[in-house]
Design an enzyme around this catalytic site. Structure first.
Site, PDB file in Angstrom:
ATOM      1  CG  HIS A   1      -4.472   0.413  -8.673  1.00 30.92           C
ATOM      2  ND1 HIS A   1      -3.446   1.203  -8.171  1.00 30.92           N
ATOM      3  CD2 HIS A   1      -4.205  -0.852  -8.236  1.00 30.92           C
ATOM      4  CE1 HIS A   1      -2.604   0.458  -7.494  1.00 30.92           C
ATOM      5  NE2 HIS A   1      -3.025  -0.790  -7.513  1.00 30.92           N
TER       6      HIS A   1
ATOM      7  CB  SER B   1       0.025  -1.924  -6.988  1.00 30.17           C
ATOM      8  OG  SER B   1      -0.810  -1.652  -5.885  1.00 30.17           O
TER       9      SER B   1
ATOM     10  CG  ASP C   1      -4.661   4.257  -8.555  1.00 26.32           C
ATOM     11  OD1 ASP C   1      -5.387   3.612  -7.779  1.00 26.32           O
ATOM     12  OD2 ASP C   1      -3.506   3.917  -8.868  1.00 26.32           O
TER      13      ASP C   1
END
Length: 274
Positions: A254, A96, A225
């Site tokens: 995610h 991320s 995601d």
């Protein structure tokens, strides 16, 4: 906490450094800490690697900085850590926001120190909708994250775990331990730094970083995601990389390094050993 280095601006950075062998450096997502990589660190430690993870400035056990909460500084911090630990032939893995940190660090500071890179559910090339990125997310999305962080952080950090891990999907098997661990890590960090980091992960354009990276880079992204939508992230990053490869994970969220650690760890090991 003995594993601390003092950076050039006086910020104290907490890190974990276990084992011997080729170093693997893990970069965590917003607003978490090095603890988010515990499963991966144990896995690769048992496979003979040296594993390192740090708490980004303002996060976890590092100094709750009021300034310097931007990608350029994050990458410079990693460069100082890599120099202090003399990390060479390292594999840098970012999830991320940590994927953005990896991209900027490798592009600007990684020469002669980095062997490979991995971007997992990562924010590059750029999350925000702009004239050059019309398929990005509108500013209103990030303004909602800012409002939740600044004025309702504890509850917001509980609620966001549902889309983060795909626990809001039908028939999802929800782990309360995983949700509480996310909340614990988030609440450890400094609210001002975490607030500033929203701009860093959403508005930073990593296009030139990706284009300048020479090392083999593995892009891993879940097709379900809900935080960093697949279509505007993973495939675009892979196209910009000189030596990039993409693996899409059907139905994964995610937070797939946690929800599907066995799958992700196996693919990481295969890439590192290739």
């Amino acid at each position: 906490m003995t594993n601390m280095i003092t950076l050039g601006d006086g910020t104290k950075l907490f890190y974990k450094d276990w084992g011997v062998g080729q170093p693997i450096v893990f970069h965590h997502g917003w607003p978490l800490s090095a603890d988010d990589w515990d499963v991966q660190m144990m896995f690769f430690l048992q496979h003979g690697y040296r594993v390192i993870a740090h708490d980004r400035r303002g996060h976890g056990r590092s100094t709750q900085t009021s300034e310097g909460n931007d990608m350029d500084t994050y990458a410079s911090d990693v460069a100082e850590l890599a120099a202090a630990l003399d990390l060479r032939d390292a594999v840098h893995i970012g999830h991320s926001t940590g994927g953005g940190e990896v991209a900027r660090y490798v592009a600007r500071h990684g020469k002669d120190r980095v062997a490979k890179a991995v971007l997992i559910s990562a924010v590059p090339p750029i999350m925000l909708r702009t004239d050059q990125n019309p398929c990005g997310l509108p500013m209103s999305v990030f303004d909602e994250i800012r409002a939740g962080t600044a004025f309702n952080r504890s509850q917001f950090y509980i609620d966001i775990t549902l889309p983060f891990y795909g626990y809001n999907r039908p028939n999802a098997v929800v782990s309360e331990g995983v949700r509480r661990n996310w909340w614990r890590q988030g609440m450890m960090g400094g609210i001002k730094a975490q607030y500033d980091c929203i701009k860093a992960f959403s508005e930073t354009d990593f296009t030139s970083d990706l284009q300048s990276i020479d090392v083999a880079t593995f892009v891993m992204h879940g097709e379900d995601d809900q935080i960093v939508p697949f279509a505007n992230a993973g495939p675009l990053s892979a196209e910009l990389l000189k030596n990039g490869s993409l693996k899409a994970y059907k139905g994964l969220p995610h937070g797939m390094p946690t929800t599907d650690a066995a799958v992700i760890n196996a693919d990481l090991l295969k890439f590192i050993q290739s």
